[in-house]
Design a protein around this motif. Structure first.
Motif, mmCIF file in Angstrom:
data_model
loop_
_atom_site.group_PDB
_atom_site.id
_atom_site.type_symbol
_atom_site.label_atom_id
_atom_site.label_comp_id
_atom_site.label_asym_id
_atom_site.label_seq_id
_atom_site.Cartn_x
_atom_site.Cartn_y
_atom_site.Cartn_z
ATOM 1 N N ILE A 207 1.133 -1.362 -0.107
ATOM 2 C CA ILE A 207 -0.012 -0.054 0.006
ATOM 3 C C ILE A 207 1.011 1.236 0.023
ATOM 4 C CG2 ILE A 207 -2.043 -1.119 0.965
ATOM 5 C CD1 ILE A 207 -1.112 0.064 3.726
ATOM 6 N N GLU A 208 0.461 2.366 -0.715
ATOM 7 C CA GLU A 208 1.118 3.541 -0.784
ATOM 8 C C GLU A 208 1.313 4.315 0.537
ATOM 9 O OE1 GLU A 208 -1.960 3.458 -4.417
ATOM 10 O OE2 GLU A 208 -1.502 2.400 -2.670
ATOM 11 N N ILE A 209 2.454 4.844 0.790
ATOM 12 C CA ILE A 209 2.565 5.491 2.119
ATOM 13 C C ILE A 209 3.129 7.098 1.551
ATOM 14 C CG2 ILE A 209 2.787 3.950 3.910
ATOM 15 C CD1 ILE A 209 5.628 4.196 3.665
ATOM 16 N N GLY A 210 2.735 8.277 1.801
ATOM 17 C CA GLY A 210 3.065 9.426 1.609
ATOM 18 C C GLY A 210 2.995 9.854 0.069
ATOM 19 N N ASP A 211 3.655 10.698 -0.452
ATOM 20 C CA ASP A 211 3.258 11.441 -1.935
ATOM 21 C C ASP A 211 4.396 10.771 -2.732
ATOM 22 O OD1 ASP A 211 1.205 13.224 -0.535
ATOM 23 O OD2 ASP A 211 2.688 14.656 0.031
ATOM 24 N N GLU A 212 3.950 11.163 -3.867
ATOM 25 C CA GLU A 212 4.819 10.681 -5.304
ATOM 26 C C GLU A 212 6.250 11.683 -4.925
ATOM 27 O OE1 GLU A 212 3.355 10.524 -8.927
ATOM 28 O OE2 GLU A 212 1.940 9.254 -8.588
ATOM 29 N N TYR A 213 7.312 11.070 -5.457
ATOM 30 C CA TYR A 213 8.276 11.898 -5.683
ATOM 31 C C TYR A 213 9.228 11.466 -6.589
ATOM 32 C CZ TYR A 213 9.975 7.512 -3.358
ATOM 33 O OH TYR A 213 10.176 6.456 -3.046
ATOM 34 N N LEU A 214 10.145 12.375 -7.134
ATOM 35 C CA LEU A 214 11.131 12.002 -8.347
ATOM 36 C C LEU A 214 12.319 11.424 -7.813
ATOM 37 C CD1 LEU A 214 10.899 15.095 -10.662
ATOM 38 C CD2 LEU A 214 9.803 12.790 -10.836
ATOM 39 N N GLU A 215 12.593 10.168 -8.503
ATOM 40 C CA GLU A 215 13.859 9.473 -8.203
ATOM 41 C C GLU A 215 14.336 9.262 -9.656
ATOM 42 O OE1 GLU A 215 14.915 5.006 -6.692
ATOM 43 O OE2 GLU A 215 13.554 6.380 -5.158
ATOM 44 N N ASP A 216 15.747 9.754 -9.906
ATOM 45 C CA ASP A 216 16.289 9.817 -11.452
ATOM 46 C C ASP A 216 15.140 10.123 -12.320
ATOM 47 O OD1 ASP A 216 18.704 8.511 -10.238
ATOM 48 O OD2 ASP A 216 17.449 6.670 -10.137
ATOM 49 N N ASP A 217 14.421 11.148 -11.965
ATOM 50 C CA ASP A 217 13.477 11.811 -12.937
ATOM 51 C C ASP A 217 12.447 11.013 -13.331
ATOM 52 O OD1 ASP A 217 14.950 14.487 -13.107
ATOM 53 O OD2 ASP A 217 16.036 13.689 -14.728
ATOM 54 N N ILE A 218 12.097 10.019 -12.330
ATOM 55 C CA ILE A 218 10.894 8.952 -12.808
ATOM 56 C C ILE A 218 10.024 9.160 -11.436
ATOM 57 C CG2 ILE A 218 10.095 6.471 -13.002
ATOM 58 C CD1 ILE A 218 12.618 6.213 -14.558
ATOM 59 N N PRO A 219 8.707 9.206 -11.571
ATOM 60 C CA PRO A 219 7.818 9.349 -10.456
ATOM 61 C C PRO A 219 7.743 8.305 -9.745
ATOM 62 C CG PRO A 219 6.726 10.484 -12.331
ATOM 63 C CD PRO A 219 7.875 9.877 -12.952
ATOM 64 N N HIS A 220 8.096 8.288 -8.393
ATOM 65 C CA HIS A 220 8.074 6.972 -7.633
ATOM 66 C C HIS A 220 7.020 7.248 -6.405
ATOM 67 C CE1 HIS A 220 11.433 5.885 -9.836
ATOM 68 N NE2 HIS A 220 11.645 4.656 -8.971
ATOM 69 N N ILE A 221 6.725 6.287 -5.632
ATOM 70 C CA ILE A 221 5.946 6.339 -4.461
ATOM 71 C C ILE A 221 6.458 5.122 -3.280
ATOM 72 C CG2 ILE A 221 3.937 4.757 -5.384
ATOM 73 C CD1 ILE A 221 2.574 7.169 -3.567
ATOM 74 N N ALA A 222 6.563 5.689 -2.213
ATOM 75 C CA ALA A 222 7.032 4.743 -1.053
ATOM 76 C C ALA A 222 5.708 3.705 -0.861
ATOM 77 C CB ALA A 222 7.365 5.362 0.053
ATOM 78 N N MET A 223 5.965 2.473 -0.834
ATOM 79 C CA MET A 223 4.983 1.698 -0.387
ATOM 80 C C MET A 223 5.517 0.457 0.792
ATOM 81 S SD MET A 223 3.597 0.867 -4.138
ATOM 82 C CE MET A 223 1.881 0.197 -3.789
ATOM 83 N N ILE A 224 4.358 -0.112 1.545
ATOM 84 C CA ILE A 224 4.695 -0.849 2.447
ATOM 85 C C ILE A 224 3.789 -2.092 2.264
ATOM 86 C CG2 ILE A 224 4.539 -1.259 4.981
ATOM 87 C CD1 ILE A 224 6.782 0.597 4.770
ATOM 88 N N ARG A 225 4.407 -3.329 2.846
ATOM 89 C CA ARG A 225 3.595 -4.387 2.707
ATOM 90 C C ARG A 225 3.947 -4.911 4.259
ATOM 91 N NH1 ARG A 225 3.480 -10.037 2.012
ATOM 92 N NH2 ARG A 225 2.018 -10.944 0.601
ATOM 93 N N GLU A 226 2.738 -5.270 4.877
ATOM 94 C CA GLU A 226 2.989 -5.782 6.314
ATOM 95 C C GLU A 226 2.556 -7.140 6.532
ATOM 96 O OE1 GLU A 226 2.313 -3.118 9.481
ATOM 97 O OE2 GLU A 226 1.666 -1.692 8.237
#
Length: 147
Positions: A128-147
């Motif tokens: 599941i997504e956590i937080g906002d999208e961000y750029l990593e190497d100019d590609i949109p990314h999102i942090a995600m967690i699996r518990e």
């Protein structure tokens, strides 16, 4: 169907390492037209999950225990060869990767930095997504967690 192997860096053969780096470069540098430092000095710490079809590496991930990359165990460099994606091998390699984290690291919680356009794929893998999208190497990314 693919067959998989989980190996430490020192267990990789030269041919496997070469093919892994070639596959990562084909997808992350050439296909995605992204100039970045793939060989980042972290492969030595990682567990490597190799997906084979007809004795050729066509899928791959690298795994880190908690604290080696993120505060939780993590899966990165998730890749499937372009001509093999229609077979949904991404799900197979992720399933093996999640199980390998539980087996080798004795950890349940997993964090990834996912390319944003793959959110639904990772949702299907239990993230599941956590937080906002961000750029990593100019590609949109999102942090995600699996518990």
């Amino acid at each position: 169907m693919i067959t998989t192997e989980v190996k430490t860096f020192s267990e990789l053969t030269l041919q496997e390492l070469y093919r892994i780096l070639q596959l990562r470069s084909e997808v992350f540098v050439v296909e995605q037209d992204c100039v970045y430092q793939d060989i980042d000095g972290k492969d030595e710490k990682a567990l490597h999950v190799l997906g084979f079809k007809n004795n050729k590496i066509i899928a791959y991930t690298r795994l880190f225990k908690a604290g080696d990359y993120f505060e939780y165990a993590s899966i990165g460099r998730v890749v499937v060869a372009k001509n093999e994606r229609a077979f949904k091998y991404g799900y197979d390699i992720m399933d093996v990767s999640i199980k390998a984290i539980k087996t080798h690291f004795k950890e349940q919680k997993i964090k990834i930095s996912a390319q944003a356009h793959l959110k639904s794929f990772y949702n299907n893998c239990g993230f599941i997504e956590i937080g906002d999208e961000y750029l990593e190497d100019d590609i949109p990314h999102i942090a995600m967690i699996r518990e």
